[in-house]
Structures are given as structure tokens and as C-alpha cells.
Enzyme design. Structure first.
Site, PDB file in Angstrom:
ATOM      1  N   GLU A 147       0.874  -1.169   0.000  1.00  0.00           N
ATOM      2  CA  GLU A 147       0.000   0.000   0.000  1.00  0.00           C
ATOM      3  C   GLU A 147       0.914   1.222   0.000  1.00  0.00           C
ATOM      4  O   GLU A 147       1.788   1.328   0.864  1.00  0.00           O
ATOM      5  CB  GLU A 147      -0.863  -0.028   1.273  1.00  0.00           C
ATOM      6  CG  GLU A 147      -1.928   1.023   1.257  1.00  0.00           C
ATOM      7  CD  GLU A 147      -2.766   1.036   2.534  1.00  0.00           C
ATOM      8  OE1 GLU A 147      -2.692   0.085   3.333  1.00  0.00           O
ATOM      9  OE2 GLU A 147      -3.486   2.036   2.703  1.00  0.00           O
ATOM     10  N   ARG A 198       4.905 -12.779   9.965  1.00  0.00           N
ATOM     11  CA  ARG A 198       5.592 -11.495   9.760  1.00  0.00           C
ATOM     12  C   ARG A 198       7.008 -11.590  10.306  1.00  0.00           C
ATOM     13  O   ARG A 198       7.271 -12.347  11.239  1.00  0.00           O
ATOM     14  CB  ARG A 198       4.908 -10.384  10.563  1.00  0.00           C
ATOM     15  CG  ARG A 198       3.590  -9.953  10.099  1.00  0.00           C
ATOM     16  CD  ARG A 198       3.051  -8.903  11.077  1.00  0.00           C
ATOM     17  NE  ARG A 198       3.537  -7.577  10.748  1.00  0.00           N
ATOM     18  CZ  ARG A 198       2.974  -6.805   9.823  1.00  0.00           C
ATOM     19  NH1 ARG A 198       1.931  -7.208   9.154  1.00  0.00           N
ATOM     20  NH2 ARG A 198       3.461  -5.605   9.567  1.00  0.00           N
ATOM     21  N   LYS A 255       4.364   0.721   9.418  1.00  0.00           N
ATOM     22  CA  LYS A 255       4.415   1.964   8.652  1.00  0.00           C
ATOM     23  C   LYS A 255       3.749   3.103   9.405  1.00  0.00           C
ATOM     24  O   LYS A 255       4.198   4.241   9.335  1.00  0.00           O
ATOM     25  CB  LYS A 255       3.727   1.768   7.298  1.00  0.00           C
ATOM     26  CG  LYS A 255       4.696   1.334   6.213  1.00  0.00           C
ATOM     27  CD  LYS A 255       4.042   1.334   4.866  1.00  0.00           C
ATOM     28  CE  LYS A 255       3.033   0.213   4.785  1.00  0.00           C
ATOM     29  NZ  LYS A 255       2.493   0.027   3.430  1.00  0.00           N
TER      30      LYS A 255
HETATM   31  P1  ATP Z   1       2.765  -2.122   8.091  1.00  0.00           P
HETATM   32  O1  ATP Z   1       2.137  -2.944   9.159  1.00  0.00           O
HETATM   33  O2  ATP Z   1       4.199  -1.868   8.284  1.00  0.00           O
HETATM   34  O3  ATP Z   1       2.012  -0.885   7.766  1.00  0.00           O
HETATM   35  P2  ATP Z   1       1.443  -3.366   5.974  1.00  0.00           P
HETATM   36  O4  ATP Z   1       1.140  -4.796   6.017  1.00  0.00           O
HETATM   37  O5  ATP Z   1       0.296  -2.508   6.256  1.00  0.00           O
HETATM   38  O6  ATP Z   1       2.702  -3.051   6.831  1.00  0.00           O
HETATM   39  P3  ATP Z   1       1.553  -3.315   3.131  1.00  0.00           P
HETATM   40  O7  ATP Z   1       2.028  -2.246   2.229  1.00  0.00           O
HETATM   41  O8  ATP Z   1       0.125  -3.631   3.131  1.00  0.00           O
HETATM   42  O9  ATP Z   1       2.014  -2.904   4.584  1.00  0.00           O
HETATM   43  O10 ATP Z   1       2.424  -4.619   2.957  1.00  0.00           O
HETATM   44  C1  ATP Z   1       2.723  -5.202   1.726  1.00  0.00           C
HETATM   45  C2  ATP Z   1       3.053  -6.644   1.975  1.00  0.00           C
HETATM   46  O11 ATP Z   1       4.148  -6.761   2.864  1.00  0.00           O
HETATM   47  C3  ATP Z   1       1.879  -7.376   2.606  1.00  0.00           C
HETATM   48  O12 ATP Z   1       1.681  -8.585   1.913  1.00  0.00           O
HETATM   49  C4  ATP Z   1       2.321  -7.611   4.013  1.00  0.00           C
HETATM   50  O13 ATP Z   1       1.789  -8.801   4.482  1.00  0.00           O
HETATM   51  C5  ATP Z   1       3.847  -7.667   3.885  1.00  0.00           C
HETATM   52  N1  ATP Z   1       4.484  -7.271   5.141  1.00  0.00           N
HETATM   53  C6  ATP Z   1       4.301  -6.137   5.837  1.00  0.00           C
HETATM   54  N2  ATP Z   1       5.020  -6.141   6.970  1.00  0.00           N
HETATM   55  C7  ATP Z   1       5.687  -7.318   7.005  1.00  0.00           C
HETATM   56  C8  ATP Z   1       6.594  -7.933   7.929  1.00  0.00           C
HETATM   57  N3  ATP Z   1       6.964  -7.338   9.069  1.00  0.00           N
HETATM   58  N4  ATP Z   1       7.086  -9.160   7.616  1.00  0.00           N
HETATM   59  C9  ATP Z   1       6.730  -9.769   6.477  1.00  0.00           C
HETATM   60  N5  ATP Z   1       5.889  -9.252   5.576  1.00  0.00           N
HETATM   61  C10 ATP Z   1       5.358  -8.042   5.827  1.00  0.00           C
HETATM   62 MG    MG Z   2      -1.459  -3.499   4.844  1.00  0.00          MG
END
Ligand code: ATP
Ligand code: MG
Length: 578
Positions: free
Chosen positions: A38, A264, A274
Site C-alpha cells: 500500500e 511477519r 508503517k
Molecule cells: P505495516 O504494518 O508496516 O504498515 P502493511 O502490512 O500494512 O505493513 P503493506 O504495504 O500492506 O504494509 O504490505 C505489503 C506486503 O508486505 C503485505 O503482503 C504484508 O503482508 C507484507 N508485510 C508487511 N510487513 C511485514 C513484515 N513485518 N514481515 C513480512 N511481511 C510483511
Molecule cells: Mg497493509
């Protein structure tokens, strides 16, 4: 794609097992994955794990991985983030080729599918306020209650939904919901929201839309449109999987992707969220998204971490379904391992103390000079010593290092009253100046405050190169630079951003920020070869660690970041079985 051995896995994992079965049973012929960020912030090291899994698996099976921006929430998304994400994925060594997509590419199709659900009696427009909806959703132990608008006619729903799209209603007044089951044990199936009204410009679709699909409505359908075979995401989406499947079951989608969840990445002393990182930037607690203390890929790049080390780290962490916490020392270990091989060695004195060679004229080789040569000139002429660029990689050659009558050594390498096990410089003691001479401290000079400001030493002319032809043992070896020929530099040392391994566990994550996470050494001196340092390219400052030139460098002021120190607590712990 990053086709070096680092993307290959040492072992198997459950995702690769699933893919093997899918290929064996003929469910899939070509493996298609996607990385779906995102664009509401910069990528962090957790995302690197997801990138490595998605791109790595596709590469390994000869398939493809798409980069798809999940741009369904224009109130938080910006072009800056879209650009940064693409840059960081490339930097990490992965390439989506022509397969760059955006959920917004599918807005028209998604809208049509929403009408399809309405026409089949499986979606309705709800006028409840967000608070009312929340109150009626129920809890884990109690079922939800049906909205009074749940049984609207298909034609009324169609009419209202079209008017939502046409912009007739303000934000938040109506939503489109799937009509599933308000009594479901899975809260995600209690008539989830599919569309909400948001009068906000979108970075890509501009003013075209004022209703936007939810993550759940956009994600699986985008997967289906792109022919994704394995939709790999993190464990928090496990409870969304029944909804993912319900939507695919009830829509005329062109393919049938499947979702699988992995754990994760969590690292101690680190926050990977984020939302939190955005707050750090917004409140000015760090210098920006690429502040080298941040866990973002942009920050790690600026700090000098090579992308191959990050891929290696992801490989070692591996893919599992169980949540775990990784020690930051394991990350540092991967970085060190890569830099040890690639970084050229240089001399830099971080906290300088002046050292004067009182018998400098004895060091100059005067033989062969004409009789009438002015010897006093020789005293100040630079004497050069030879130093290898990399002791384990002699192909990198040597360089000439200017010596001089005035040098700088590290303040910590001198003690006026040393304990027995201190082998560096002290009054009356000998130490080796690396690649140069063995010197003896004859006198210390103090300022009016009683601080040592200068050491007067004699150098043994027979020890040129740091050798002892008489075989005497000199235990300590220290680094140095010549005062006149060294360059001024600012050195930035980075310590963990948090004071505790589990930031926020005490209730306030901001209270756990480390006030000493950045240490600036403004008066460092570095050897002249570092005038040619390249931004982002790592060097080892001997006995200090790995460093790289920072983009803040200006003419006359070199700025170096410490990427990582030399001490490897991780390797030690592994060796001792700890
Ligand atoms: P954050 O919690 O940091 O905002 P998010 O999941 O909202 O992360 P996205 O941009 O939606 O951020 O993430 C893109 C991809 O990265 C998703 O498939 C998510 O599952 C993966 N992802 C995010 N954080 C992690 C992590 N700590 N370890 C592994 N994969 C991750
Ligand atoms: Mg997300």
C-alpha cells in the site's frame, strides 16, 4: 531478478511444499505471485521478507511476480511513496518486468462486480453510521445484528450505489456491504464493507472516483484478474481468507487464486509498522524516511547495507507459519559478512589525539641525496608507507599512505595509567603504528585543564612497515593518520533506535526511543584516499567498523555513516552454542 545464489533457499518451507503439490497435481502450470504494497509509506525490512518470498518463489519456479500497488485508500497514499517503493524493490535486486499493476487499474471492473453482487442479492447499500455499524457488529462471543437496510430491493440498491458513484452523497453517509452472515463466527463475514464514499483525489485516477473499494474487495479480485496462483500474505490476513474465497466464489472472476499466510518478520529493538514510522517522520523524531536509524530500505541503503546482505538475511530467517522474534544481531551479522568480503580497508581516526614523532628526521632515508640538499626540508617532506587495500584479497592492490612528523591516533588508544592488559600506547610503552613504525611514548603534554592533548614519541627507524627485525614482541597495533595530509570528516555512529528489545511493551513506544541513537563525531580525520569515497559504497575503517559516505557530504566536509561495527556478538553466540 537477483539471480545470485542468495535467492536460493537452503531448506524447504511450507510454501514451496504447497507449490510442489500444486504443480504435481496440475492445479498450476506457471507460478504467479505478487507483492502488494500500500503506497502509504516507505518499505521496511519486514517488507523485504515479503518481497524476497514472492519474487524468490516466482524466480525459483520459472514463473513471474507482479508489483501491484494496493492504492485503494487515497487519503493516505502519495506519489512519493509509489516512487520510493518501486526504487526500493529494484534496489533489493528484483524486477517485475512489464508486470507493474495498481488496484486502481481495476476500479471499473471492481465496480461492475459490485453491481453484479447487488444484482444477485449479495450486496446492499447501508445507511447506518460507522458508529451504529460497529455497535451492531457483535463481538467474538456475540453474534451481530442485521442492519435495518439489509433487505432493500435490488433496484433500490442499484440506484443508491450508482448515486454513490455519481457523488450525490457526502463521505461516510452510505457504504456498500456484502450480504453474508451477521451471525458468522468470523467477524470478517458479518456483512463486510465493500465500498465507501471518499471525496478525495487519487494519485492515479484523479477526480474520477469518489467511492473506493475496501482492501478485501480489491485484493482477491485483483489477484484473479492478474492470474495470480499463490497470493502470499502475512498471518493477520488468515481470518480474511474465508471472505477472500466467498468473493471469488460469488463473482465471475477469470481465475482462481489461493491465499496462503506466513509469519511477519519481527526484530528486537525494532518497530516494523508503517503507521509508527510515519509518526516518527511526521514528528521529526528522525531526519526522514531515510534516516539511517530507521528500519526502512531507504535508510539501510543510506547507511551502507548491501542489498545482497538483506536477501541473505531473509533467506536465513526463512518462511514459517509460527510468529517469532529475530535478534537484530543476526541482521548485523549478515551485513558484516558481506562487507568483510567487499569493503576496502582504510584508516580513519574518529576521536583524534595528536602524536608527534620527535625523531622524524631519522626516518627519512637520506642516502643518495646530493650533499647540498637542505635536510630540514626533508623533515616536512611526506614519507610514504605502503598499505594493502584488503589483506584477504591481494588483487585489490596496495596504496601509499602518507606518514608525517605529526599524526593523529585514537584517543582511546592511549592511557596515562593503563591496567596490565592494556597493550596500546602508554607512557614509556611501545606500540605498532600499523604499516608504519613502532613508536615509544616519551612524554605527554597536557592542557591547563589537565587533559592529555599531545604525545611525544620516538619511532624506531629499524621498524619501517611495522616489522621488528630483531624479533622483539610488540603486542599492540593501532591505526593512525598523518595530521597534515589527512582530511577532516564528520562521522555518524548509529545505535539502536530503542532502549528496550520490545519497544512499546511498557505502554508508550515513544518513551522507549533511545536518546543516544545518533552520535556525531565532528572532528574525525581520515586518510587522503577517502577523498575518492563514493556515496553508498562501503569501506572498512580499520579497527572501527564498516562505513560509507553519506549524501550530506559537501566540498571540504566528508560525512560518513557507520553501517555496522566490527564486533560480531551473533557469530560468537552461535559458535558457543548460545
Ligand atoms: P505495516 O504494518 O508496516 O504498515 P502493511 O502490512 O500494512 O505493513 P503493506 O504495504 O500492506 O504494509 O504490505 C505489503 C506486503 O508486505 C503485505 O503482503 C504484508 O503482508 C507484507 N508485510 C508487511 N510487513 C511485514 C513484515 N513485518 N514481515 C513480512 N511481511 C510483511
Ligand atoms: Mg497493509
Amino acid at each position: 531478478m537477483a539471480s545470485d545464489a542468495t535467492t536460493a533457499t537452503a531448506g524447504r518451507d511450507f510454501i514451496r511444499d504447497i507449490i510442489d503439490t500444486d504443480i504435481a497435481t496440475g492445479r498450476v502450470r506457471e507460478v504467479v505471485t505478487r507483492f502488494p504494497p500500500e503506497p502509504n509509506g516507505y518499505l521496511h525490512i519486514g517488507h523485504a521478507k515479503a518481497i524476497w518470498i514472492n519474487f524468490g518463489v516466482a524466480e525459483e519456479y520459472g514463473g513471474r511476480c507482479h508489483l501491484r500497488f494496493d492504492d485503494t485508500n487515497p487519503s493516505k497514499e502519495e506519489q512519493e511513496y509509489i516512487d520510493a517503493i518501486a526504487r526500493d524493490v529494484h534496489w533489493l535486486g528484483f524486477d517485475w518486468g512489464p508486470h507493474l499493476y495498481h488496484a486502481s487499474d481495476y476500479f471499473e471492473q471492481l465496480y461492475e462486480w459490485a453491481e453484479h453482487l447487488i444484482r444477485s442479492g449479495k450486496a446492499y447499500v447501508d445507511d447506518l453510521s460507522p458508529e451504529e455499524m460497529r455497535a451492531m457488529r457483535g463481538t467474538l462471543s456475540e453474534p451481530g445484528r442485521d442492519s435495518p437496510y439489509r433487505d432493500r430491493s435490488i433496484s433500490e440498491n442499484l440506484d443508491l450505489f450508482r448515486r454513490m458513484r455519481a457523488g450525490e452523497f457526502p463521505n461516510g453517509v452510505r457504504v456498500l456491504r456484502a450480504k453474508i452472515d451477521m451471525a458468522s463466527g468470523n467477524i470478517n463475514l458479518r456483512d463486510p464493507v465493500l465500498y465507501r464514499i471518499l471525496h478525495t483525489d487519487h494519485p492515479r485516477t484523479g477526480e474520477k472516483w469518489c467511492i473506493y473499494p475496501s482492501y478485501d474487495f480489491a485484493h482477491g479480485q485483483s489477484d484473479a484478474i492478474e492470474g495470480v496462483t499463490h497470493s502470499l500474505c502475512t498471518l493477520e490476513f488468515e481470518d480474511h481468507r474465508p471472505l477472500y474465497e466467498w468473493l471469488l466464489d460469488n463473482l465471475p472472476v477469470p481465475s482462481r487464486p489461493r491465499q496462503y499466510e506466513f509469519a511477519r518478520l519481527n526484530i528486537n529493538y525494532t518497530v516494523l509498522s508503517k503507521r509508527f514510522l510515519t509518526e516518527l517522520v511526521r514528528q521529526g523524531r528522525v531526519g526522514g524516511w531515510d534516516d539511517p536509524r530507521m528500519p526502512t530500505l531507504a535508510a539501510l541503503r543510506r547507511r551502507g547495507v548491501p542489498p545482497a546482505a538483506i536477501r541473505d538475511f531473509a533467506r536465513r530467517v526463512g518462511v514459517a507459519r509460527a510468529n517469532s522474534l529475530v535478534d537484530i544481531a543476526m541482521f548485523d551479522h549478515a551485513v558484516r559478512e558481506h562487507l568483510n568480503k567487499s569493503a576496502l580497508r582504510r584508516m580513519a581516526v574518529l576521536r583524534p589525539l595528536k602524536l608527534v614523532i620527535t625523531n622524524y628526521d631519522e626516518l627519512a632515508d637520506l642516502s643518495g641525496l646530493p650533499e647540498n640538499e637542505n635536510i630540514s626540508k626533508m623533515i616536512y617532506a611526506p614519507l610514504m608507507v605502503t598499505a594493502p587495500n584488503h589483506p584477504d584479497d591481494l588483487a585489490t592492490g596496495t596504496r601509499a599512505l602518507p606518514f608525517g612528523s605529526e599524526l593523529f591516533i585514537e584517543r582511546d588508544d592511549f592511557m596515562e595509567h593503563p591496567p596490565n592488559n592494556f597493550y596500546r600506547l602508554a607512557p614509556g610503552r611501545e606500540v605498532r603504528l600499523r604499516y608504519a613504525y613502532i613508536v615509544t611514548c616519551r612524554e605527554i603534554v597536557k592542557n591547563s585543564a589537565g587533559e592529555v592533548v599531545e604525545l611525544k614519541c620516538t619511532a624506531d627507524p629499524a621498524t619501517r612497515g611495522g616489522n621488528t627485525p630483531d624479533g622483539r614482541r610488540v603486542r599492540g597495533t593501532i591505526h593512525w593518520v598523518a595530521a597534515a595530509r589527512s582530511l577532516p570528516a564528520e562521522i555518524r555512529l548509529y545505535n539502536p533506535l530503542f532502549t528496550r528489545p520490545d519497544p512499546g511493551a511498557g505502554g508508550d513506544v515513544f518513551a522507549d526511543l533511545n536518546p543516544h541513537s545518533l552520535e556525531i563525531l565532528p572532528e574525525a580525520r581520515v586518510e587522503p584516499a577517502l577523498a575518492e569515497a563514493v556515496i553508498g559504497q562501503a569501506v572498512q575503517f580499520e579497527r572501527q567498523g564498516y562505513f560509507c559516505l553519506d549524501p550530506d557530504t559537501e566540498p571540504g566536509r566528508l560525512v560518513f555513516n557507520r553501517t555496522v561495527g566490527l564486533r560480531d556478538s551473533w557469530a560468537k553466540a552461535q559458535a558457543s552454542g548460545g
